[in-house]
Design a protein around this motif. Sequence first.
Motif, PDB file in Angstrom:
ATOM      1  N   ILE A 188       0.814  -1.221   0.000  1.00  0.00           N
ATOM      2  CA  ILE A 188       0.000   0.000   0.000  1.00  0.00           C
ATOM      3  C   ILE A 188       0.844   1.267   0.000  1.00  0.00           C
ATOM      4  O   ILE A 188       0.306   2.364  -0.190  1.00  0.00           O
ATOM      5  CB  ILE A 188      -0.976   0.015   1.191  1.00  0.00           C
ATOM      6  N   GLY A 189       2.142   1.140   0.238  1.00  0.00           N
ATOM      7  CA  GLY A 189       3.010   2.309   0.160  1.00  0.00           C
ATOM      8  C   GLY A 189       3.006   3.196   1.371  1.00  0.00           C
ATOM      9  O   GLY A 189       3.460   4.346   1.302  1.00  0.00           O
ATOM     10  N   LYS A 190       2.523   2.711   2.488  1.00  0.00           N
ATOM     11  CA  LYS A 190       2.578   3.471   3.742  1.00  0.00           C
ATOM     12  C   LYS A 190       2.534   2.487   4.896  1.00  0.00           C
ATOM     13  O   LYS A 190       2.144   1.324   4.712  1.00  0.00           O
ATOM     14  CB  LYS A 190       1.424   4.460   3.836  1.00  0.00           C
ATOM     15  N   PRO A 191       2.954   2.913   6.106  1.00  0.00           N
ATOM     16  CA  PRO A 191       3.005   1.963   7.224  1.00  0.00           C
ATOM     17  C   PRO A 191       1.644   1.348   7.521  1.00  0.00           C
ATOM     18  O   PRO A 191       0.625   2.047   7.573  1.00  0.00           O
ATOM     19  CB  PRO A 191       3.498   2.829   8.394  1.00  0.00           C
ATOM     20  N   ALA A 192       1.639   0.050   7.689  1.00  0.00           N
ATOM     21  CA  ALA A 192       0.405  -0.666   8.018  1.00  0.00           C
ATOM     22  C   ALA A 192       0.102  -0.536   9.500  1.00  0.00           C
ATOM     23  O   ALA A 192       0.986  -0.718  10.334  1.00  0.00           O
ATOM     24  CB  ALA A 192       0.535  -2.134   7.634  1.00  0.00           C
ATOM     25  N   THR A 193      -1.130  -0.208   9.812  1.00  0.00           N
ATOM     26  CA  THR A 193      -1.555  -0.093  11.211  1.00  0.00           C
ATOM     27  C   THR A 193      -2.024  -1.459  11.713  1.00  0.00           C
ATOM     28  O   THR A 193      -2.313  -2.364  10.916  1.00  0.00           O
ATOM     29  CB  THR A 193      -2.690   0.925  11.343  1.00  0.00           C
ATOM     30  N   PRO A 194      -2.115  -1.639  13.020  1.00  0.00           N
ATOM     31  CA  PRO A 194      -2.647  -2.915  13.541  1.00  0.00           C
ATOM     32  C   PRO A 194      -4.049  -3.218  13.022  1.00  0.00           C
ATOM     33  O   PRO A 194      -4.401  -4.390  12.856  1.00  0.00           O
ATOM     34  CB  PRO A 194      -2.639  -2.692  15.064  1.00  0.00           C
ATOM     35  N   GLU A 195      -4.837  -2.170  12.758  1.00  0.00           N
ATOM     36  CA  GLU A 195      -6.185  -2.398  12.230  1.00  0.00           C
ATOM     37  C   GLU A 195      -6.123  -3.014  10.838  1.00  0.00           C
ATOM     38  O   GLU A 195      -6.911  -3.904  10.507  1.00  0.00           O
ATOM     39  CB  GLU A 195      -6.964  -1.081  12.197  1.00  0.00           C
ATOM     40  N   TYR A 196      -5.208  -2.527   9.995  1.00  0.00           N
ATOM     41  CA  TYR A 196      -5.052  -3.104   8.656  1.00  0.00           C
ATOM     42  C   TYR A 196      -4.750  -4.601   8.760  1.00  0.00           C
ATOM     43  O   TYR A 196      -5.341  -5.426   8.046  1.00  0.00           O
ATOM     44  CB  TYR A 196      -3.912  -2.426   7.900  1.00  0.00           C
ATOM     45  N   ILE A 197      -3.788  -4.922   9.625  1.00  0.00           N
ATOM     46  CA  ILE A 197      -3.360  -6.319   9.748  1.00  0.00           C
ATOM     47  C   ILE A 197      -4.497  -7.187  10.272  1.00  0.00           C
ATOM     48  O   ILE A 197      -4.719  -8.309   9.790  1.00  0.00           O
ATOM     49  CB  ILE A 197      -2.132  -6.409  10.669  1.00  0.00           C
ATOM     50  N   ALA A 198      -5.245  -6.685  11.254  1.00  0.00           N
ATOM     51  CA  ALA A 198      -6.337  -7.470  11.846  1.00  0.00           C
ATOM     52  C   ALA A 198      -7.431  -7.747  10.815  1.00  0.00           C
ATOM     53  O   ALA A 198      -7.948  -8.870  10.729  1.00  0.00           O
ATOM     54  CB  ALA A 198      -6.914  -6.727  13.050  1.00  0.00           C
ATOM     55  N   ILE A 199      -7.793  -6.736  10.025  1.00  0.00           N
ATOM     56  CA  ILE A 199      -8.840  -6.930   9.021  1.00  0.00           C
ATOM     57  C   ILE A 199      -8.375  -7.901   7.938  1.00  0.00           C
ATOM     58  O   ILE A 199      -9.142  -8.756   7.472  1.00  0.00           O
ATOM     59  CB  ILE A 199      -9.236  -5.576   8.404  1.00  0.00           C
TER      60      ILE A 199
END
Length: 233
Positions: free
Chosen positions: A194-205
């Motif tokens: 995605i070209g930007k830091p992944a948040t914990p929410e991104y990883i969880a979903i």
Amino acid sequence: MKRLLLTLITALPLALALGACDPGESNELDNGQAAGGRRGPNDTQGGQDTTFDHSNDPGGAAPGADFQPAEPSQMKMVGSPEVTSRLHACGKMTIASLGNLIRSRGLSGGNPNGSQSAQQIFDSSGPALGAANYNGRVPEAPFASTSAMAKMFDIYTMGAYRPASADWEAPACPGTKVIGDDGKFTADGISCLIGKPATPEYIAIANDAIAKNPEDGAKIAIAAMLSAAHTCQ
């Protein structure tokens, strides 16, 4: 002399016909309105058989509407309407950038037999993506059309197969894996896509998609992330 007389005889009926037209009369060409007349101030007023009141002032609010200017505190937080309208616009990703994304993120290959890869779809979709027509002096489209967005989603959908595989390698992210040894998404892998830091929410979903569909959940999540991150530039 004969030529002059013939010209006068020819022009006389035309002059008589023009003189017979009364500029104050109505005809079918102006919808029954008097020629040269202006609309009344209440012509756009709503009624029982119409829709709603239309303001005659192009810069004014609708009649009866309470104009609420933006509060200073809100403007400081999100910006003025003039600024936010530009920041929230959706400009199409250029064709060159889309091609670089496919190559740098390793989005081509690993597709089922008989299906096109992301690179193959991209190579054959120039007109749909709004490519420039230099022979016709037409520049590349600055905004995405419906066909361009649909074609980009096709590219991202077929491009999701390769990152979901264990042997995926991205030239822009050497040594990074999207799916870890535990079968779950990695933060670095999502950040690469995605070209930007992944948040914990991104990883969880994303991991929730795998839990609900172990076979294709990873591909669905990757396609959704690519589409959300790279549809607009």
